[in-house]
Write a protein that holds these residues in place. Structure first.
Motif, PDB file in Angstrom:
ATOM      1  N   ASP A 109      -2.325  11.298  -0.191  1.00 46.37           N
ATOM      2  CA  ASP A 109      -1.666  10.262   0.492  1.00 46.37           C
ATOM      3  C   ASP A 109      -2.218   8.982  -0.195  1.00 46.37           C
ATOM      4  O   ASP A 109      -3.391   8.607   0.078  1.00 46.37           O
ATOM      5  N   LEU A 110      -1.252   8.259  -0.897  1.00 51.67           N
ATOM      6  CA  LEU A 110      -1.814   6.740  -1.251  1.00 51.67           C
ATOM      7  C   LEU A 110      -2.053   5.791  -0.377  1.00 51.67           C
ATOM      8  O   LEU A 110      -2.801   4.840  -0.772  1.00 51.67           O
ATOM      9  N   LEU A 111      -1.747   6.115   0.783  1.00 51.84           N
ATOM     10  CA  LEU A 111      -1.983   4.782   1.869  1.00 51.84           C
ATOM     11  C   LEU A 111      -3.488   5.136   2.329  1.00 51.84           C
ATOM     12  O   LEU A 111      -4.148   4.161   2.971  1.00 51.84           O
ATOM     13  N   GLU A 112      -4.012   6.295   2.134  1.00 54.00           N
ATOM     14  CA  GLU A 112      -5.335   6.590   2.768  1.00 54.00           C
ATOM     15  C   GLU A 112      -6.384   5.518   2.238  1.00 54.00           C
ATOM     16  O   GLU A 112      -6.442   5.464   0.920  1.00 54.00           O
ATOM     17  N   THR A 113      -7.471   5.441   2.955  1.00 54.64           N
ATOM     18  CA  THR A 113      -8.411   4.626   2.449  1.00 54.64           C
ATOM     19  C   THR A 113      -9.415   5.408   1.440  1.00 54.64           C
ATOM     20  O   THR A 113      -9.664   6.292   2.078  1.00 54.64           O
ATOM     21  N   PRO A 114      -9.734   4.732   0.365  1.00 56.06           N
ATOM     22  CA  PRO A 114     -10.645   5.490  -0.578  1.00 56.06           C
ATOM     23  C   PRO A 114     -12.013   5.836   0.145  1.00 56.06           C
ATOM     24  O   PRO A 114     -12.313   5.245   1.028  1.00 56.06           O
ATOM     25  N   LYS A 115     -12.662   6.942  -0.216  1.00 55.62           N
ATOM     26  CA  LYS A 115     -13.869   7.289   0.435  1.00 55.62           C
ATOM     27  C   LYS A 115     -15.090   6.272   0.406  1.00 55.62           C
ATOM     28  O   LYS A 115     -16.068   5.916   1.249  1.00 55.62           O
ATOM     29  N   ASN A 116     -15.096   5.292  -0.840  1.00 57.30           N
ATOM     30  CA  ASN A 116     -16.109   4.498  -1.011  1.00 57.30           C
ATOM     31  C   ASN A 116     -15.763   3.420  -0.523  1.00 57.30           C
ATOM     32  O   ASN A 116     -16.798   2.301  -0.744  1.00 57.30           O
TER      33      ASN A 116
ATOM     34  N   ARG B 268      -5.726  -2.527  10.890  1.00 58.12           N
ATOM     35  CA  ARG B 268      -5.011  -1.546   9.928  1.00 58.12           C
ATOM     36  C   ARG B 268      -3.452  -1.528  10.630  1.00 58.12           C
ATOM     37  O   ARG B 268      -3.385  -1.445  11.648  1.00 58.12           O
ATOM     38  N   TYR B 269      -2.626  -2.123   9.632  1.00 54.85           N
ATOM     39  CA  TYR B 269      -1.323  -2.200   9.918  1.00 54.85           C
ATOM     40  C   TYR B 269      -0.655  -1.150   9.088  1.00 54.85           C
ATOM     41  O   TYR B 269      -0.550  -1.229   7.644  1.00 54.85           O
ATOM     42  N   THR B 270       0.605  -0.429   9.329  1.00 51.02           N
ATOM     43  CA  THR B 270       0.959   0.772   8.690  1.00 51.02           C
ATOM     44  C   THR B 270       2.494   0.950   8.941  1.00 51.02           C
ATOM     45  O   THR B 270       2.749   0.902  10.224  1.00 51.02           O
ATOM     46  N   ILE B 271       3.216   0.825   7.872  1.00 52.28           N
ATOM     47  CA  ILE B 271       4.784   1.151   8.015  1.00 52.28           C
ATOM     48  C   ILE B 271       5.067   2.439   7.365  1.00 52.28           C
ATOM     49  O   ILE B 271       4.795   2.630   6.132  1.00 52.28           O
ATOM     50  N   CYS B 272       5.849   3.201   8.085  1.00 57.66           N
ATOM     51  CA  CYS B 272       5.909   4.786   7.492  1.00 57.66           C
ATOM     52  C   CYS B 272       7.248   4.999   7.643  1.00 57.66           C
ATOM     53  O   CYS B 272       8.023   4.915   8.456  1.00 57.66           O
ATOM     54  N   ASP B 273       7.925   5.478   6.283  1.00 48.85           N
ATOM     55  CA  ASP B 273       9.135   5.831   6.141  1.00 48.85           C
ATOM     56  C   ASP B 273      10.401   5.120   6.768  1.00 48.85           C
ATOM     57  O   ASP B 273      11.002   5.704   7.745  1.00 48.85           O
ATOM     58  N   LEU B 274      10.086   3.734   6.511  1.00 50.12           N
ATOM     59  CA  LEU B 274      11.322   2.920   6.692  1.00 50.12           C
ATOM     60  C   LEU B 274      12.169   2.954   5.560  1.00 50.12           C
ATOM     61  O   LEU B 274      12.078   2.505   4.304  1.00 50.12           O
TER      62      LEU B 274
ATOM     63  N   ARG C  49       0.785  -0.395   3.844  1.00 49.16           N
ATOM     64  CA  ARG C  49      -0.300  -0.336   4.558  1.00 49.16           C
ATOM     65  C   ARG C  49      -1.262  -1.375   4.308  1.00 49.16           C
ATOM     66  O   ARG C  49      -1.264  -2.014   3.224  1.00 49.16           O
ATOM     67  N   HIS C  50      -1.742  -2.245   5.309  1.00 45.79           N
ATOM     68  CA  HIS C  50      -2.459  -3.512   5.138  1.00 45.79           C
ATOM     69  C   HIS C  50      -3.894  -3.264   6.028  1.00 45.79           C
ATOM     70  O   HIS C  50      -3.613  -3.109   7.205  1.00 45.79           O
ATOM     71  N   GLU C  51      -5.078  -3.413   5.243  1.00 43.17           N
ATOM     72  CA  GLU C  51      -6.187  -3.269   6.005  1.00 43.17           C
ATOM     73  C   GLU C  51      -7.152  -4.317   5.721  1.00 43.17           C
ATOM     74  O   GLU C  51      -7.295  -4.972   4.492  1.00 43.17           O
ATOM     75  N   VAL C  52      -7.856  -4.784   6.876  1.00 39.37           N
ATOM     76  CA  VAL C  52      -8.915  -5.901   6.977  1.00 39.37           C
ATOM     77  C   VAL C  52     -10.196  -5.406   7.210  1.00 39.37           C
ATOM     78  O   VAL C  52     -10.313  -4.677   8.034  1.00 39.37           O
TER      79      VAL C  52
ATOM     80  N   VAL D 120     -15.416  -6.257   0.024  1.00 36.53           N
ATOM     81  CA  VAL D 120     -13.996  -5.798  -0.036  1.00 36.53           C
ATOM     82  C   VAL D 120     -13.391  -6.515   1.051  1.00 36.53           C
ATOM     83  O   VAL D 120     -13.791  -6.447   2.317  1.00 36.53           O
ATOM     84  N   ALA D 121     -12.508  -7.266   0.832  1.00 39.42           N
ATOM     85  CA  ALA D 121     -11.922  -8.327   2.100  1.00 39.42           C
ATOM     86  C   ALA D 121     -10.714  -7.717   2.747  1.00 39.42           C
ATOM     87  O   ALA D 121     -10.602  -7.496   3.858  1.00 39.42           O
ATOM     88  N   SER D 122      -9.890  -7.173   1.691  1.00 35.19           N
ATOM     89  CA  SER D 122      -8.580  -6.475   2.290  1.00 35.19           C
ATOM     90  C   SER D 122      -7.853  -5.409   1.360  1.00 35.19           C
ATOM     91  O   SER D 122      -8.310  -5.653   0.064  1.00 35.19           O
ATOM     92  N   ARG D 123      -6.910  -4.756   1.567  1.00 36.00           N
ATOM     93  CA  ARG D 123      -6.208  -3.730   0.656  1.00 36.00           C
ATOM     94  C   ARG D 123      -4.653  -3.719   1.358  1.00 36.00           C
ATOM     95  O   ARG D 123      -4.649  -3.561   2.799  1.00 36.00           O
TER      96      ARG D 123
END
Length: 585
Positions: free
Chosen positions: A43-50, A57-63, A156-159, A166-169
């Motif tokens: 899943d490309l939306l998932e946060t990398p392990k490192n 976290r804000y997520t929009i799915c299948d819009l 997906r927007h992560e802070v 890392v500030a945001s993704r």
């Protein structure tokens, strides 16, 4: 244990079959599951392990949504039409961005040449059968419409905390994107869509658009100074461009770009502010605490608080994106300049190919404008230096001529290359003959079809000049049979059998319509002038009727050629179905 093995090209293989030479002594040991098998699809939306744990976290799915761009104006003549956004399961009208009484869409003034450009004799659609969301205001032009459909949009927007580098993704994914041409003056169906073929099949779970952005803090003590690492990926694209559609989109987005910041801004105090909601999850999962926070005052223009322009540390556009373009010019319009008007009106492109090359830039770019300018300069420079033959190869009949020479080239070179590779001259002759047969046959069919279409257009023009009544196209719509009106002129037959069947049907309908036209004219003239009038009416119908067999024969020949081409090249028929609209009932 990894065993390197390859075919020995220096030695002549035995029995004409390829051989593999082992470089190890003893039996080959096979290690099961040497490479780890993924448990599930990534899943490309998932946060990398490192990465650290995000705070927000804000997520929009299948819009999925459809964006409609209409011509005309909904309200006053000086106002601009609002843009409607329509989803798949629910329909809603988007709120226009008010700027001095105007919205983001385009409107045509009386002196604008675009108003004359999109005028058509096609009747207005029946608004009684139109949804109230699509009906709009009294000035909306339903004959000028473009649709942009986004399927399964994910975002997906992560802070992250301020003490982290890392500030945001941000990750933006679109599984499929299509632009549909709905202009009444155009016969194109899909303006832009994903390009796939037998040689380049469509990937099952690949996203058509992938945008990844990671904002980093060079200095953790200054959390608002950030640098962005951007990565963009696209799938191969196919464009079917009509001149009217191109001019409409250019005018639309040019008008949006000319809106000044002062016109697009509003007084923040006049906008009703919704309360900011905080959700706390204590030990009890059923207890939810909701708190209403006071309004945040307007942030001052301070660079230390993140109001500066975005700095892109790295840019990666990968992989290369091949684009195939078909363009249909209609008329010369000097309002866009002499050279541009002549090129847009006379140009005809068929399978022109352009490749947006891979870009990897690691020296930093300040601002989105410089980022887009750098990408455009890189692509244009590469196209001018390396891709002009592939672009000009689609001008007029050049694509068919190049296919013809490509088949002759493969007939000679493929056997030589196969012999130099492994010595199998028979295999090379088979490959060369297959490539020569398919390429030359399709090229010959396309060239013949172009010649037949030219004959048909010339005959129809002569018929319109000699006939006192409506044109040939209007006669098909007004006086043709129901089967003739339902038949799609652009859709090719599925195979030779369907092509021959359609050709026989065309001849029968054409001869029947010609006979009925003679009888109708003779009857009408006889009622008004008697026998002499009937004879004169029949004589006046002889000059245009002479061109009718030529038109019927050209249409029947084009149907047979289309059936042969569809059977030899299934990809061509599928592309034609995506390109042209279906016949109207």
């Amino acid at each position: 244990m990894f065993v390197p093995a390859f075919h020995n090209a220096n030695l002549q293989p035995q029995h004409g079959e390829p051989e593999i030479r082992k470089l190890c002594i003893g039996p080959i040991k096979i290690v099961e599951n040497h490479f780890g098998v993924p448990l599930r699809r990534m899943d490309l939306l998932e946060t990398p392990k490192n990465f650290p744990s995000p705070e927000l976290r804000y997520t929009i799915c299948d819009l999925s949504l459809v964006w409609h761009l209409y011509g005309g104006c909904d309200f006053q003549p000086t106002e601009k039409k609002s843009v409607r956004v329509k989803g798949e399961t629910s329909t809603a009208t988007s709120s226009p961005i008010r700027s001095s009484g105007a919205s983001t869409s385009i409107s045509f003034s009386k002196s604008s040449p675009s108003e004359v450009l999109f005028n058509t004799t096609k009747p207005k659609p029946n608004l009684a059968r139109t949804d109230w969301q699509e009906r709009g205001g009294p000035g909306r032009d339903h004959n000028v419409l473009m649709e942009f459909q986004f399927n399964k949009v994910r975002f997906r927007h992560e802070v992250y905390p301020e003490n982290e580098p890392v500030a945001s993704r941000q990750v933006f994914l679109v599984q499929s994107l299509e632009a549909r041409d709905r202009l009444a003056s155009s016969a194109i169906n899909k303006f832009m869509y994903l390009h796939s073929s037998e040689s380049q099949p469509k990937q099952a779970h690949a996203n058509m658009v992938v945008v990844k952005a990671v904002n980093l803090r060079p200095d953790v003590s200054l959390p608002y100074q950030q640098e962005c690492c951007l990565k963009v990926s696209l799938q191969p694209l196919r464009f079917n461009i009509d001149q009217d559609s191109l001019l409409f989109l250019c005018s639309y987005f040019n008008d949006l770009a000319t809106v000044t910041p002062s016109q697009s801004s509003e007084d923040i105090s006049s906008i009703p502010q919704a309360p900011v909601m905080l959700v706390n999850c204590p030990a009890s999962p059923t207890k939810v605490v909701t708190e209403e926070l006071p309004l945040v005052p307007e942030m001052e223009n301070d660079d230390s608080k993140g109001s500066q322009t975005i700095f892109f540390r790295t840019l990666l556009f990968s992989p290369d994106v091949p684009i195939r373009i078909d363009y249909q010019g209609k008329r010369v319009d000097m309002s866009h300049g002499p050279l541009a008007g002549i090129l847009m009106g006379l140009a005809q492109l068929n399978c022109s190919e352009v490749t947006l090359k891979r870009i990897s830039y690691r020296y930093g770019l300040l601002g989105v404008d410089k980022l887009l300018s750098h990408m455009m300069n890189e692509w244009l420079t590469d196209i001018k230096k390396n891709q002009l033959p592939s672009v000009l190869g689609g001008v007029g009949p050049m694509h068919s001529i190049m296919q013809l020479f490509q088949g002759i080239r493969d007939l000679v070179l493929l056997p030589m290359e196969q012999y130099q590779r492994d010595g199998r001259i028979v295999r090379g002759l088979q490959r060369g003959a297959h490539s020569f047969t398919s390429s030359t046959a399709i090229a010959a069919l396309e060239l013949t079809n172009r010649l037949v279409n030219a004959v048909q257009i010339t005959a129809e023009t002569a018929y319109d000049m000699l006939s006192p009544g409506p044109s040939m196209r209007q006669r098909r719509m007004l006086y043709g049979t129901d089967r003739m009106r339902r038949r799609d002129r652009h859709a090719p037959p599925a195979d030779i059998r369907e092509g021959v069947s359609n050709a026989i049907m065309l001849v029968q309908e054409g001869l029947g319509d010609t006979a009925r036209n003679f009888v109708a004219v003779a009857s009408a003239e006889h009622e008004e002038k008697g026998v002499y009038g009937a004879v004169g009416g029949v004589l006046r119908q002889i000059p245009p009727t002479v061109m009718t067999p030529v038109i019927i024969a050209s249409e029947a020949t084009a149907s047979v050629l289309g059936g042969i081409k569809s059977q030899l090249a299934p990809d061509a028929r599928r592309e034609a179905q995506d390109k042209w609209r279906k016949g109207e009932k």
